[in-house]
Motif scaffolding. Structure first.
Motif, PDB file in Angstrom:
ATOM      1  N   ALA A   1       0.812  -1.216   0.000  1.00  0.00           N
ATOM      2  CA  ALA A   1       0.000   0.000   0.000  1.00  0.00           C
ATOM      3  C   ALA A   1       0.842   1.261   0.000  1.00  0.00           C
ATOM      4  N   GLY A   2       2.117   1.146   0.389  1.00  0.00           N
ATOM      5  CA  GLY A   2       2.994   2.308   0.410  1.00  0.00           C
ATOM      6  C   GLY A   2       3.399   2.766   1.793  1.00  0.00           C
ATOM      7  N   LYS A   3       3.085   1.987   2.827  1.00  0.00           N
ATOM      8  CA  LYS A   3       3.379   2.391   4.210  1.00  0.00           C
ATOM      9  C   LYS A   3       4.877   2.564   4.448  1.00  0.00           C
ATOM     10  N   THR A   4       5.639   1.520   4.129  1.00  0.00           N
ATOM     11  CA  THR A   4       7.071   1.559   4.423  1.00  0.00           C
ATOM     12  C   THR A   4       7.764   2.645   3.619  1.00  0.00           C
ATOM     13  N   THR A   5       7.412   2.780   2.349  1.00  0.00           N
ATOM     14  CA  THR A   5       8.017   3.836   1.522  1.00  0.00           C
ATOM     15  C   THR A   5       7.687   5.214   2.080  1.00  0.00           C
ATOM     16  N   THR A   6       6.446   5.403   2.511  1.00  0.00           N
ATOM     17  CA  THR A   6       6.043   6.685   3.099  1.00  0.00           C
ATOM     18  C   THR A   6       6.908   7.021   4.303  1.00  0.00           C
ATOM     19  N   LEU A   7       7.093   6.057   5.201  1.00  0.00           N
ATOM     20  CA  LEU A   7       7.862   6.326   6.409  1.00  0.00           C
ATOM     21  C   LEU A   7       9.348   6.489   6.098  1.00  0.00           C
ATOM     22  N   GLU A   8       9.856   5.752   5.124  1.00  0.00           N
ATOM     23  CA  GLU A   8      11.266   5.924   4.766  1.00  0.00           C
ATOM     24  C   GLU A   8      11.516   7.309   4.168  1.00  0.00           C
ATOM     25  N   CYS A   9      10.554   7.824   3.425  1.00  0.00           N
ATOM     26  CA  CYS A   9      10.670   9.207   2.948  1.00  0.00           C
ATOM     27  C   CYS A   9      10.601  10.183   4.119  1.00  0.00           C
TER      28      CYS A   9
END
Length: 326
Positions: free
Chosen positions: A53-61
């Motif tokens: 869903a994009g959770k990890t990418t969101t937090l890494e950004c």
């Protein structure tokens, strides 16, 4: 009502493209597609979403571990892409895989990390609160999943962060370890720390989260406090509830046809089809006619997991519909 203080984390129209999808066409894939959210001090903010869903990418950004494609990020008022040591020291990050050196032992590792900070959290206090002493003689490679998580949480807290990112903090933990971690997270929130949490365990989010963002395909598809999301589910649902109760076995009640009584095992009953207060009145009248007062009773209510699954299904249907129109 959410805090009126400036957020510890602000994401405004965040976009992250990765790729190319294939070496042949060179197209990029949009993992985060205009996502906006805030997290505040003294709150646990949860990001929920299916895998991909994009959770990890969101937090890494948000943490500055990945460079965003577009949008604005403010972490404690600064751009994490330009962060120096002063901002890094104010942020704690606990990754799901821990990132711990496999040959290290817990206590020397924590003391080594503590020496990197001017005013570290006392190692002995964290060791006691997370009961790390019980596996202190075991190297990281041989720790259980839950023990690694407790050690990773201690490492993330050593700098006394103002913001704490937690990725699946209770993964692999036994019930006792979960309670230890939950109590510490609640204490940290009450002390004013801003905590951003991702988890697949809906009961974790339901217990810990002050505010929830549900994301799908890199977008926020629902947000609110847990009670607000549960109320949304109740208001938008035509699904019937089930009332369960205990009484003497072998009952026969005069209920309207819209209500269905069943006895799963002797003395344990379920009435399906409850949709309104009028249905509850009919049930009470049937009990009165039978001169019955149940030993116990309960009504099923929506859970955060049910809300999440319904919203995820709605989002998937919408995505398919929009894809079909292109």
């Amino acid at each position: 009502m959410r805090s009126a203080a400036p957020p510890v984390l602000l994401l405004d129209s965040l976009v992250k493209d990765v790729g190319p999808v294939t070496a042949l066409d060179g197209r990029m894939m949009r993992v985060v597609a205009g996502l906006s959210m805030t997290a505040h001090a003294g709150e646990v903010t949860a990001l929920l979403g299916v895998n991909g869903a994009g959770k990890t990418t969101t937090l890494e950004c948000a943490q500055g571990l990945q460079r965003r494609t577009e949008g604005r990020i403010e972490l404690l008022g600064e751009d994490p892409d330009l962060a120096g040591p002063s901002l890094r020291a104010r942020v704690g990050v606990m990754l799901q895989d821990g990132g711990l050196p496999p040959s290290a032992h817990p206590l020397p590792l924590l003391r080594h990390i503590a020496r990197m900070y001017q005013d570290p959290w006392p190692v002995d206090d964290l060791v006691q609160r997370l009961q790390i002493a019980e596996f202190a003689r075991t190297n990281v490679r041989r720790l259980s999943g839950g023990q690694k998580q407790r050690l990773a949480l201690a490492a993330a807290l050593l700098g006394r962060p103002e913001v704490l990112f937690l990725d699946e903090p209770s993964a692999g933990m036994d019930p006792q370890s979960r309670q230890l971690v939950f109590r510490l997270i609640e204490d940290l929130r009450d002390s004013g720390m801003g905590i951003i949490l991702t988890t697949h365990l809906m009961d974790d989010a339901e217990r810990l989260a002050d505010y929830v963002y549900i994301i799908d395909a890199g977008r926020v598809v629902a947000e609110g406090t847990v009670p607000q999301l549960l109320a949304r589910q109740s208001a938008g649902s035509d699904d019937a509830r089930t009332l369960t109760f205990e009484a003497a076995p072998g009952l026969s009640l005069g209920l309207p046809e819209r209500l269905s009584l069943s006895e799963g095992r002797p003395g344990f009953y379920a009435i399906d089809g409850v949709r309104s207060p009028a249905d509850l009145r009919s049930i009470a009248e049937a009990w009165e006619a039978a001169q019955l007062l149940p030993h116990s009773l309960a009504m099923s209510t929506p859970t955060l997991e049910e809300v999440f699954l319904d919203i995820a299904a709605e989002s998937a249907d919408r995505t398919l519909t929009e894809g079909g129109r292109k």
